[in-house]
Design a protein around this motif. Sequence first.
Motif, mmCIF file in Angstrom:
data_model
loop_
_atom_site.group_PDB
_atom_site.id
_atom_site.type_symbol
_atom_site.label_atom_id
_atom_site.label_comp_id
_atom_site.label_asym_id
_atom_site.label_seq_id
_atom_site.Cartn_x
_atom_site.Cartn_y
_atom_site.Cartn_z
ATOM 1 N N VAL A 1 -6.707 -8.544 42.949
ATOM 2 C CA VAL A 1 -6.894 -8.122 41.568
ATOM 3 C C VAL A 1 -8.161 -7.276 41.508
ATOM 4 C CG1 VAL A 1 -7.289 -8.917 39.209
ATOM 5 C CG2 VAL A 1 -5.795 -10.229 40.733
ATOM 6 N N TYR A 2 -8.054 -6.079 40.968
ATOM 7 C CA TYR A 2 -9.207 -5.196 40.802
ATOM 8 C C TYR A 2 -9.706 -5.313 39.369
ATOM 9 C CZ TYR A 2 -7.795 -3.112 45.219
ATOM 10 O OH TYR A 2 -7.472 -2.905 46.538
ATOM 11 N N CYS A 3 -11.007 -5.466 39.225
ATOM 12 C CA CYS A 3 -11.615 -5.574 37.899
ATOM 13 C C CYS A 3 -12.720 -4.542 37.776
ATOM 14 C CB CYS A 3 -12.189 -6.980 37.692
ATOM 15 S SG CYS A 3 -10.942 -8.287 37.764
ATOM 16 N N LYS A 4 -12.883 -4.001 36.580
ATOM 17 C CA LYS A 4 -13.885 -2.948 36.382
ATOM 18 C C LYS A 4 -15.288 -3.490 36.154
ATOM 19 C CE LYS A 4 -13.220 -2.532 31.479
ATOM 20 N NZ LYS A 4 -12.464 -2.087 30.423
ATOM 21 N N ASP A 5 -15.403 -4.758 35.703
ATOM 22 C CA ASP A 5 -16.732 -5.316 35.443
ATOM 23 C C ASP A 5 -16.670 -6.848 35.431
ATOM 24 O OD1 ASP A 5 -15.666 -6.048 32.932
ATOM 25 O OD2 ASP A 5 -16.556 -4.333 31.921
ATOM 26 N N ASP B 1 -17.048 -8.963 32.980
ATOM 27 C CA ASP B 1 -16.252 -9.556 31.903
ATOM 28 C C ASP B 1 -14.781 -9.624 32.281
ATOM 29 O OD1 ASP B 1 -18.399 -10.033 30.216
ATOM 30 O OD2 ASP B 1 -18.219 -8.088 29.205
ATOM 31 N N GLU B 2 -14.297 -8.563 32.904
ATOM 32 C CA GLU B 2 -12.894 -8.538 33.310
ATOM 33 C C GLU B 2 -12.622 -9.592 34.392
ATOM 34 O OE1 GLU B 2 -10.036 -5.163 35.060
ATOM 35 O OE2 GLU B 2 -11.096 -4.535 33.225
ATOM 36 N N VAL B 3 -13.568 -9.787 35.292
ATOM 37 C CA VAL B 3 -13.436 -10.826 36.320
ATOM 38 C C VAL B 3 -13.327 -12.196 35.661
ATOM 39 C CG1 VAL B 3 -14.627 -12.031 38.201
ATOM 40 C CG2 VAL B 3 -14.661 -9.535 38.108
ATOM 41 N N ASP C 1 -12.584 -12.958 32.559
ATOM 42 C CA ASP C 1 -11.354 -13.066 31.771
ATOM 43 C C ASP C 1 -10.168 -13.400 32.662
ATOM 44 O OD1 ASP C 1 -12.754 -12.474 29.470
ATOM 45 O OD2 ASP C 1 -12.122 -10.355 29.412
ATOM 46 N N PHE C 2 -10.080 -12.742 33.825
ATOM 47 C CA PHE C 2 -8.972 -13.003 34.740
ATOM 48 C C PHE C 2 -8.994 -14.453 35.232
ATOM 49 C CE2 PHE C 2 -7.403 -13.500 39.055
ATOM 50 C CZ PHE C 2 -6.074 -13.137 38.878
ATOM 51 N N ARG D 1 -20.196 -19.010 31.641
ATOM 52 C CA ARG D 1 -18.955 -18.673 30.929
ATOM 53 C C ARG D 1 -17.881 -19.723 31.185
ATOM 54 N NH1 ARG D 1 -16.306 -12.808 30.270
ATOM 55 N NH2 ARG D 1 -14.623 -13.446 28.920
#
Length: 178
Positions: free
Chosen positions: A82-86, A88-90, A92-93, A122
């Motif tokens: 899974v590629y995340c841009k930042d 927060d996205e990590v 959230d995933f 978080r």
Amino acid sequence: MSGAFDRKIHETVSNAPLQLTIYAATGRLVDKRKESVTTDLLPEYQDLRTQASAVKKHTIDNLDYYLEQFERQVAAHGGKVVYCKDGDEVADFVLALAKERKARLIVKSKSMTTEEIDFNERLEHHGLESVETDLGEYILQLAHERPYHIIAPALHMTRYDVAGNLHQSARRGEETKP
């Protein structure tokens, strides 16, 4: 830099016992490294260092190729990349995955990157527990502290600090048992 970061730097630099602890630990690390790379123990050390540097540079220069290769290999073995841009996205995933799987515990190892994105906080906010498998990171987790160093995360702690933290943690564990 943030005001909190500046204060932390000032605190650290002006704390003489802490400076002594870091100095002693760093000295031990340097001494152990020198002992392990002596010419008679590892005569090709410098060549290996040069080769490792070249491999690292090549990999970074061709990172897209190696990431695609890695993704294919993971998929071939039943995994998913899974590629995340930042950060927060990590988070959230992982939170969505934990919810989907009804997980309550996240196990992590050598997770300096998760420190940079306040991942533990978080997870905790969402009712998930995280546990470090690396001893140094676990000691810091129990102390509610952040790592000082990527290789030696508890570099700033003396053995007495560690013992005190483990003792406190054990007492808290006893107090929460029914």
